[in-house]
Design a protein around this motif. Structure first.
Motif, short mmCIF file in Angstrom:
data_model
loop_
_atom_site.label_atom_id
_atom_site.label_comp_id
_atom_site.label_asym_id
_atom_site.label_seq_id
_atom_site.Cartn_x
_atom_site.Cartn_y
_atom_site.Cartn_z
N LEU A 24 0.80 -1.26 0.00
CA LEU A 24 -0.08 0.18 0.03
C LEU A 24 0.84 1.23 0.12
O LEU A 24 1.91 1.35 0.94
CB LEU A 24 -0.96 -0.08 1.33
CG LEU A 24 -2.07 -0.80 1.18
CD1 LEU A 24 -2.78 -0.92 2.55
CD2 LEU A 24 -2.95 -0.80 0.16
N GLY A 25 0.56 2.27 -1.04
CA GLY A 25 1.46 3.31 -0.86
C GLY A 25 2.70 3.35 -1.37
O GLY A 25 3.33 4.33 -1.57
N ARG A 26 2.96 2.27 -2.05
CA ARG A 26 4.42 2.27 -2.61
C ARG A 26 4.52 3.11 -3.96
O ARG A 26 3.53 2.91 -4.79
CB ARG A 26 4.76 0.58 -3.05
CG ARG A 26 5.86 0.41 -3.14
CD ARG A 26 6.35 -0.95 -3.71
NE ARG A 26 7.53 -1.31 -4.15
CZ ARG A 26 7.89 -2.53 -4.68
NH1 ARG A 26 7.14 -3.43 -4.64
NH2 ARG A 26 9.31 -2.90 -5.30
N ARG A 27 5.58 3.72 -4.01
CA ARG A 27 5.85 4.57 -5.04
C ARG A 27 7.34 4.62 -5.70
O ARG A 27 7.96 5.21 -6.59
CB ARG A 27 5.36 5.89 -4.82
CG ARG A 27 4.17 6.37 -4.38
CD ARG A 27 3.08 6.37 -5.52
NE ARG A 27 1.89 6.91 -5.13
CZ ARG A 27 0.81 6.12 -4.69
NH1 ARG A 27 1.01 4.88 -4.42
NH2 ARG A 27 -0.37 6.57 -4.42
N ASP A 28 8.26 3.53 -5.14
CA ASP A 28 9.71 3.23 -5.28
C ASP A 28 9.77 2.84 -6.82
O ASP A 28 8.67 2.16 -7.47
CB ASP A 28 10.21 2.73 -4.53
CG ASP A 28 9.73 1.15 -4.39
OD1 ASP A 28 10.27 0.40 -5.07
OD2 ASP A 28 8.92 1.01 -3.47
N PRO A 29 10.98 2.94 -7.45
CA PRO A 29 11.28 2.30 -8.67
C PRO A 29 12.06 0.96 -8.58
O PRO A 29 12.63 0.45 -9.53
CB PRO A 29 12.28 3.45 -9.17
CG PRO A 29 12.90 3.98 -8.10
CD PRO A 29 12.18 3.94 -6.78
N ARG A 81 1.77 -0.83 4.35
CA ARG A 81 2.47 0.11 3.87
C ARG A 81 3.86 0.08 4.24
O ARG A 81 4.64 1.22 4.12
CB ARG A 81 1.94 1.67 4.46
CG ARG A 81 0.58 1.66 3.79
CD ARG A 81 -0.03 3.31 4.45
NE ARG A 81 -1.23 3.45 4.05
CZ ARG A 81 -1.72 3.74 2.96
NH1 ARG A 81 -0.98 4.20 2.00
NH2 ARG A 81 -3.05 4.07 2.63
N ALA A 82 4.43 -1.02 4.81
CA ALA A 82 5.89 -1.23 5.05
C ALA A 82 6.78 -0.79 3.77
O ALA A 82 7.79 -0.25 4.16
CB ALA A 82 6.18 -2.87 5.52
N LEU A 83 6.49 -1.18 2.60
CA LEU A 83 7.58 -1.06 1.52
C LEU A 83 7.58 0.51 1.35
O LEU A 83 8.44 0.90 0.75
CB LEU A 83 7.11 -1.55 0.29
CG LEU A 83 7.09 -3.31 0.65
CD1 LEU A 83 6.80 -3.96 -0.58
CD2 LEU A 83 8.59 -3.71 0.85
N SER A 84 6.37 1.11 1.61
CA SER A 84 6.56 2.62 1.19
C SER A 84 7.62 3.41 2.42
O SER A 84 8.03 4.60 1.96
CB SER A 84 5.15 3.27 1.36
OG SER A 84 4.78 3.26 2.59
N HIS A 85 7.92 2.92 3.47
CA HIS A 85 8.87 3.17 4.31
C HIS A 85 10.39 2.60 4.30
O HIS A 85 11.23 3.58 4.47
CB HIS A 85 8.31 3.07 5.76
CG HIS A 85 7.19 3.75 5.96
ND1 HIS A 85 6.88 5.10 6.16
CD2 HIS A 85 5.76 3.33 6.11
CE1 HIS A 85 5.43 5.46 6.36
NE2 HIS A 85 4.90 4.30 6.49
N VAL A 86 10.18 1.51 3.71
CA VAL A 86 11.50 0.68 3.47
C VAL A 86 12.26 0.92 2.40
O VAL A 86 13.65 1.44 2.34
CB VAL A 86 11.39 -0.82 3.66
CG1 VAL A 86 12.64 -1.64 3.37
CG2 VAL A 86 10.89 -1.19 5.19
N MET A 87 11.53 1.03 1.23
CA MET A 87 12.41 1.30 0.08
C MET A 87 12.95 2.79 -0.20
O MET A 87 14.22 2.56 -0.76
CB MET A 87 11.22 0.92 -1.21
CG MET A 87 11.04 -0.38 -1.32
SD MET A 87 12.19 -1.57 -1.47
CE MET A 87 11.27 -2.84 -1.95
N PRO A 88 12.29 3.75 0.32
CA PRO A 88 13.20 4.86 -0.13
C PRO A 88 14.37 5.15 0.87
O PRO A 88 15.19 5.93 0.42
CB PRO A 88 12.18 5.87 0.67
CG PRO A 88 10.78 5.29 0.44
CD PRO A 88 10.97 3.98 0.58
N LEU A 89 14.87 4.18 1.67
CA LEU A 89 15.96 4.17 2.61
C LEU A 89 17.08 3.81 1.41
O LEU A 89 18.17 4.38 1.83
CB LEU A 89 15.94 3.11 3.68
CG LEU A 89 14.93 3.59 4.76
CD1 LEU A 89 14.82 2.68 6.04
CD2 LEU A 89 15.22 4.97 5.39
#
Length: 463
Positions: free
Chosen positions: A55-60, A174-182
């Motif tokens: 949910l909310g994931r926007r990363d590439p 929404r975990a990936l929306s916080h992890v991936m930007p790191l």
């Protein structure tokens, strides 16, 4: 001679007590500061739900999730279904299971596709004699397949993230929306999420494990975020593929704690290891004391064995001094704090029972306290603060992190930490004896079947 020996033991005891209290206070304090820096409140995850990490994931980034399995038919379906999502490949490694683990994973993938979910599921079957050689071997087998897929799809390893999950693990919404930007920071090699015990309401042991993970381990991991030396775990572990490639063909070792070994290998090469307070992973807790002791003995042995890499840490040219010092201190914990304290605690308890005034009268004439009405209260207060002061801090933290815990339970779990230390003492000494005997084998911790629609905390979900 006797007095000199007692003074020596007394000095060592005070040193260990001081180091233990100082280490806990520093780690917890740093963790609370990091929470503030991330603009996260202690209670921000108390009501977190799990199973919809995309949910909310926007990363590439391209995501490959590795799930090593051995007889996980009862839990693997829910895990696979929860991991499916865009630009995601779930690789289930069936490490020679005797049950229908592989079929359950394939069925879960097919059901997810039928429901319109994106993503791909691949089941890798390992057969004897190659199967059941440890989690590290299963992961090394899977990473070869991932590298082949990445090359065939012409994906950039620096833009590819590999996640390791336990067969019962579920990422928070929404975990990936916080992890991936790191991973936007090219120096970040790994990210580890805090752990929540899903079946914590089962019995005292599962509640206590949640208290340890949620009130202590997670908060101290936030503190290690400041030095970029967060320890990687076997569940909710994210690593950049190019960072794994820098470790060679087989990035995971045969250590009993291959995750800690991986963290050291990445750190000494200058890779930053991070965590976030805005995402977590849940898993089953062990509800049986015998199995819990076996699990913790393995963890202790892996941690204690890692002491052999101390020289590598100090010589690492790409590792900062503060990072090396923090990791050095972390590896010393079982050797300098746990094992000595297992003996010194009994020594301190013996002397208190034999002569209660020893705590209050240290360095003072007996007449200063004897005969006063404060003698007994001061003795009891001194003993309580010595034994239970950390319990007050961790109980408060646990209560703040989850309002549903309740004050009585938080205080009970915090104070029971002193009693449960005896389990840690037992596991530490068992691990040491196994090391001395050259024993490195281990028995996998078995899972328990869960009802369909069980949400975090073991409460049936409305869905």
């Amino acid at each position: 001679m006797k007095n000199a020996l007692l003074k020596t033991v007394d000095t060592i005891g005070c040193t260990v007590i001081g180091l233990s209290a100082g280490y806990l206070a520093l780690a917890m304090g740093a963790g609370l500061l990091e929470l503030r820096r991330q603009r996260a409140k202690l209670r921000s995850q108390g009501d977190t739900s799990y199973g919809r990490p995309h949910l909310g994931r926007r990363d590439p980034y391209h995501l490959y999730v590795l799930v090593p399995c051995l007889n996980e038919e009862s839990v693997i379906g829910t895990t696979v279904g929860g991991l499916m999502g865009p630009r995601t490949t779930v690789v289930v490694v069936d490490d020679g299971s005797d049950d229908a683990t592989g079929a359950a994973a394939e069925q879960a993938g097919a059901a997810a596709h039928a429901a319109g979910q994106l993503g791909e599921v691949t089941v890798l079957r390992r057969e004897p004699p190659h199967a059941r050689q440890g989690k590290g071997e299963a992961l090394n087998h899977a990473i070869r397949v991932v590298r082949e897929r990445v090359a065939a799809r012409e994906q950039d390893p620096a833009q590819t993230v590999v996640c390791v999950m336990d067969a019962d693990g579920r990422l928070s919404d929404r975990a990936l929306s916080h992890v991936m930007p790191l991973f936007d920071d090219p120096r970040v090699g790994g990210v580890q999420l805090g752990v929540r015990i899903r079946n914590r309401r089962s019995n005292f042991l599962t509640w206590f494990q949640d208290y340890q993970f949620w009130a202590m381990a997670a908060v101290t991991q936030f503190g290690r975020n400041l030095t970029k030396t967060v320890s990687l775990g076997g569940n909710g572990q994210f690593t950049r593929l190019s960072a794994l490639d820098s470790l060679g063909e087989r990035p995971w070792s045969q250590s009993l704690t291959e995750d800690l070994d991986l963290a050291i290998s990445l750190a000494v090469r200058g890779r930053r290891l991070r965590t976030t307070a805005h995402a977590s992973v849940d898993q089953q807790g062990v509800s049986d004391l015998r199995r819990l002791i076996r699990q913790r003995t393995r963890w202790y042995q892996g941690h204690m064995t890692a002491i052999g890499r101390m020289g590598e840490i100090w010589r690492a040219p790409r590792m900062g001094h503060l990072a090396a010092l923090e990791m050095f201190a972390y590896l010393l914990v079982p050797w300098v704090l746990d094992l000595p304290w297992s003996l010194l605690f009994q020594y301190c308890l013996y002397w208190f029972l034999r002569s209660p005034d020893v705590l209050v009268l240290r360095g003072r004439p007996a007449a200063a306290v004897n005969g006063t009405r404060l003698r007994l209260p001061l003795n009891l207060l001194a003993w309580y603060l010595l034994a239970f002061a950390p319990a007050l801090a961790t109980s408060w933290t646990y209560l703040r992190r989850d309002k549903n815990v309740g004050l009585p339970r938080a205080l009970l779990l915090g104070h029971s930490f002193v009693v449960m230390n005896y389990m840690s003492f037992l596991c530490a000494w068992r691990a040491l004896f196994r090391m001395l005997r050259g024993q490195t084998g281990w028995t996998k911790t078995t899972r328990e079947a869960e009802g369909v629609g069980v949400a975090a905390g073991g409460v049936p979900s409305a869905a």
